[in-house]
Design a protein around this motif. Structure first.
Motif, PDB file in Angstrom:
ATOM      1  N   ASP A 193       0.861  -1.174   0.000  1.00 36.81           N
ATOM      2  CA  ASP A 193       0.000   0.000   0.000  1.00 36.81           C
ATOM      3  C   ASP A 193       0.899   1.225   0.000  1.00 36.81           C
ATOM      4  OD1 ASP A 193       0.912   0.289   2.631  1.00 36.81           O
ATOM      5  OD2 ASP A 193      -0.963  -0.391   3.526  1.00 36.81           O
ATOM      6  N   GLU A 194       0.346   2.400   0.305  1.00 34.46           N
ATOM      7  CA  GLU A 194       1.147   3.616   0.250  1.00 34.46           C
ATOM      8  C   GLU A 194       2.302   3.609   1.243  1.00 34.46           C
ATOM      9  OE1 GLU A 194      -2.210   4.646   3.149  1.00 34.46           O
ATOM     10  OE2 GLU A 194      -1.966   3.424   1.374  1.00 34.46           O
ATOM     11  N   LEU A 253       8.967   0.074  -1.516  1.00 34.21           N
ATOM     12  CA  LEU A 253       9.231   1.231  -0.661  1.00 34.21           C
ATOM     13  C   LEU A 253       7.971   2.076  -0.497  1.00 34.21           C
ATOM     14  CD1 LEU A 253      12.669   2.286  -2.159  1.00 34.21           C
ATOM     15  CD2 LEU A 253      12.249   0.928  -0.102  1.00 34.21           C
ATOM     16  N   PRO A 254       7.842   2.811   0.608  1.00 38.53           N
ATOM     17  CA  PRO A 254       6.677   3.680   0.785  1.00 38.53           C
ATOM     18  C   PRO A 254       6.609   4.756  -0.299  1.00 38.53           C
ATOM     19  CG  PRO A 254       7.900   3.445   2.845  1.00 38.53           C
ATOM     20  CD  PRO A 254       8.739   2.832   1.770  1.00 38.53           C
ATOM     21  N   THR A 293      -0.459   7.964  -7.745  1.00 39.96           N
ATOM     22  CA  THR A 293      -1.689   7.476  -8.351  1.00 39.96           C
ATOM     23  C   THR A 293      -2.041   6.124  -7.769  1.00 39.96           C
ATOM     24  OG1 THR A 293      -0.480   6.423 -10.170  1.00 39.96           O
ATOM     25  CG2 THR A 293      -1.263   8.685 -10.540  1.00 39.96           C
ATOM     26  N   GLY A 294      -3.296   5.744  -7.904  1.00 36.59           N
ATOM     27  CA  GLY A 294      -3.745   4.438  -7.429  1.00 36.59           C
ATOM     28  C   GLY A 294      -3.495   4.262  -5.948  1.00 36.59           C
ATOM     29  N   VAL A 295      -3.036   3.079  -5.564  1.00 38.97           N
ATOM     30  CA  VAL A 295      -2.793   2.773  -4.159  1.00 38.97           C
ATOM     31  C   VAL A 295      -1.664   3.617  -3.573  1.00 38.97           C
ATOM     32  CG1 VAL A 295      -1.242   0.843  -4.639  1.00 38.97           C
ATOM     33  CG2 VAL A 295      -2.521   0.871  -2.506  1.00 38.97           C
ATOM     34  N   CYS A 296      -0.834   4.214  -4.403  1.00 39.06           N
ATOM     35  CA  CYS A 296       0.294   5.042  -3.947  1.00 39.06           C
ATOM     36  C   CYS A 296      -0.088   6.501  -3.731  1.00 39.06           C
ATOM     37  CB  CYS A 296       1.451   4.945  -4.940  1.00 39.06           C
ATOM     38  SG  CYS A 296       2.055   3.260  -5.146  1.00 39.06           S
ATOM     39  N   GLU A 297      -1.329   6.857  -4.020  1.00 36.42           N
ATOM     40  CA  GLU A 297      -1.766   8.252  -3.875  1.00 36.42           C
ATOM     41  C   GLU A 297      -2.074   8.576  -2.418  1.00 36.42           C
ATOM     42  OE1 GLU A 297      -5.276  11.300  -5.374  1.00 36.42           O
ATOM     43  OE2 GLU A 297      -5.321   9.220  -6.007  1.00 36.42           O
ATOM     44  N   ILE A 298      -1.576   9.715  -1.988  1.00 35.25           N
ATOM     45  CA  ILE A 298      -1.928  10.285  -0.691  1.00 35.25           C
ATOM     46  C   ILE A 298      -2.377  11.710  -0.980  1.00 35.25           C
ATOM     47  CG2 ILE A 298      -1.115  10.914   1.611  1.00 35.25           C
ATOM     48  CD1 ILE A 298       1.110   8.804   1.272  1.00 35.25           C
ATOM     49  N   SER A 299      -3.670  11.993  -0.798  1.00 37.18           N
ATOM     50  CA  SER A 299      -4.168  13.336  -1.089  1.00 37.18           C
ATOM     51  C   SER A 299      -5.440  13.597  -0.298  1.00 37.18           C
ATOM     52  CB  SER A 299      -4.429  13.511  -2.589  1.00 37.18           C
ATOM     53  OG  SER A 299      -5.473  12.653  -3.004  1.00 37.18           O
ATOM     54  N   ARG A 305       3.631   9.513   9.043  1.00 35.96           N
ATOM     55  CA  ARG A 305       4.459  10.661   8.674  1.00 35.96           C
ATOM     56  C   ARG A 305       3.597  11.910   8.789  1.00 35.96           C
ATOM     57  NH1 ARG A 305       6.369   8.141   2.993  1.00 35.96           N
ATOM     58  NH2 ARG A 305       4.103   8.067   2.888  1.00 35.96           N
ATOM     59  N   THR A 306       4.094  12.908   9.513  1.00 39.60           N
ATOM     60  CA  THR A 306       3.322  14.119   9.765  1.00 39.60           C
ATOM     61  C   THR A 306       3.894  15.287   8.968  1.00 39.60           C
ATOM     62  OG1 THR A 306       2.761  13.371  11.984  1.00 39.60           O
ATOM     63  CG2 THR A 306       2.569  15.731  11.562  1.00 39.60           C
TER      64      THR A 306
END
Length: 137
Positions: A24-25, A53-54, A88-94, A124-125
């Protein structure tokens, strides 16, 4: 695969791998397993482990400090701030988070601050701060 033999003694070819695992992300692990059994009922195996990797951490959109009048300060709201890692996809953080307003002002002016904080699923902050100078009435 090959046994290095020639002619009728040669055993060679290729087999498709079987993919397993998850990510996952925040990263993860994938594995590819290959298995081959020859005509003599001898089985060979191979395994490859892939460390995922993250995804990059998200970043807030840019904020700029500002000045406002005393009257504008009466109606000022912190608002939300968007963040993204560009994935994008599972790697997206938004997404977006609401701001927290602090500080004070009076007829002589003052300072307000808006703070935004977001912690992703990977712990992660990220933070952003905007300073608002309130001008005297």
């Amino acid at each position: 695969y090959t046994n290095g033999g020639t002619g009728v003694c040669e055993i060679s070819g290729s087999v498709p791998g079987e993919l397993s695992g998850s990510y996952d992300e925040c990263g993860g692990t994938l594995e590819i397993d290959w298995t081959y059994t020859d005509d003599c009922e001898r089985t060979i195996t191979a395994k490859k482990t892939i460390t995922v990797l993250p995804a990059p951490a998200a970043e807030f959109e840019e904020v700029e400090n500002m000045e406002i009048t005393c009257e504008e300060a009466n109606a000022f709201e912190a608002g939300s701030l968007s963040y993204t890692n560009g994935g994008t996809g599972v790697c997206e953080i938004s997404g977006s988070v609401p701001g927290e307003l602090s500080g004070s002002y009076d007829e002589c002016g003052g300072t307000l601050e808006v703070d935004w904080t977001y912690t992703d699923d990977c712990q992660r902050t990220i933070t952003a701060k905007k300073t608002i100078t309130v001008l005297p009435a």
